[in-house]
Design an enzyme around this catalytic site. Sequence first.
Site, short mmCIF file in Angstrom:
data_model
loop_
_atom_site.label_atom_id
_atom_site.label_comp_id
_atom_site.label_asym_id
_atom_site.label_seq_id
_atom_site.Cartn_x
_atom_site.Cartn_y
_atom_site.Cartn_z
N HIS A 20 -5.94 2.08 -4.61
CA HIS A 20 -5.04 1.37 -3.47
C HIS A 20 -4.60 0.06 -4.09
O HIS A 20 -4.96 -0.61 -4.87
CB HIS A 20 -5.41 1.58 -2.14
CG HIS A 20 -6.48 0.63 -1.97
ND1 HIS A 20 -6.69 0.15 -0.58
CD2 HIS A 20 -7.62 -0.08 -2.80
CE1 HIS A 20 -7.97 -0.88 -0.53
NE2 HIS A 20 -8.15 -0.80 -1.88
N HIS A 65 -2.64 1.42 6.92
CA HIS A 65 -3.20 1.05 5.45
C HIS A 65 -3.39 2.64 4.70
O HIS A 65 -3.77 3.78 5.38
CB HIS A 65 -4.39 0.48 5.14
CG HIS A 65 -4.77 0.24 3.76
ND1 HIS A 65 -3.86 -0.63 3.15
CD2 HIS A 65 -5.71 0.74 2.66
CE1 HIS A 65 -4.35 -0.76 1.66
NE2 HIS A 65 -5.40 -0.02 1.66
N CYS A 118 0.87 -1.21 0.00
CA CYS A 118 -0.01 0.11 -0.05
C CYS A 118 0.88 1.30 0.02
O CYS A 118 0.61 2.22 -0.87
CB CYS A 118 -1.22 0.03 1.09
SG CYS A 118 -0.39 0.23 2.72
#
Length: 347
Positions: A321, A309, A260
């Site tokens: 993402h 995240h 991420c």
Amino acid sequence: MASHRRPKQPSRTRVTVLTTAAAAAVALSSQAANAAPSEKPSKDEVKAKVDKLYEEAEQATEKYNGAKEKQEKLQKEISTIQDNVARGQEELNDLRDGLGSMASAQYRSGGIDPSLQLFLSADPDNYLDKASTLDQLSGQQVEALKKIQVKQRDLAQQRSEASEKLKDLSATRTELGKKKKEVQGKLSSAQKLLNTLTAQEKAALQEEEQRANRTSERQVLTGGSSTPASGRAAAAFAAAQSKIGTPYVYGATGPSSFDCSGLTSWAYAQAGVGIPRTSQAQTGAGTRISSMSDLQVGDLVFFFSDLHHVGLYAGNGQVLHAPRTGTNVRYESMGTIGGPFMFGVRV
């Protein structure tokens, strides 16, 4: 005459034990026959457990990324210090050679000062601190001694600093190995759970995910309510869009795979902006945006209370993402990430 002796009867105790054992065996057999077989977890239960393991793996991944970044930084710092020490040692040797030349010349002209002679075979610190010694040396010799003293102290300090950083590097490498093992353990557990599913169940999960992806992409492409990206944010978002479909791999920073924070740092690098490597560190890369309604396309968006995240805001409540292992870079509704939206950052 034939014997008519009666056979020996079993004792009352033995009869009781045998009867009890037989009854217990019958009861256990009956229970085993009537017990319901252990139920296999449903597809949705497996998915929930797998998603949890992937979340834990991503938490460990960001810690792994932080340890790896620290390791690389320490290695560069140690290399720089060692280069400086090597150059400093050469300069110190030149200074000592120069002082030796002065001593030789003094000797040829009629003898060498005892204090200088003593210095040449010992540490100058013991003599520079004594005014009586300095008084016996020429100004040029005093200056040379002072330079040597400063250089020796600098080298000692640099060597000490390098030693401490080497210890830190060793500890960081140990931490890196532990985090890597933790990530791999979580991913292995998730894969074992997925392997319990039938081919039909796996296909159903894949179809659900693809359907969600198509819905998110349609909302991004057809929506028009969000503020469009501009400048470097637009360039970063375009770079991330070019990687849609690229696989998630923990610890990866592109261009053929990402995790991420690897995706977001790579995307902004393509726009000429350097941001930190890990999601937690990226929270300080710009101006914080608290309200989702104030987000603009290209802003960094952070999820989960520990901020493990991060993605790029894609508009209309969507994020672009790299989700987790087993998925590719994609659009996704911010409401289905699995953790709450915490805030955004405008780089």
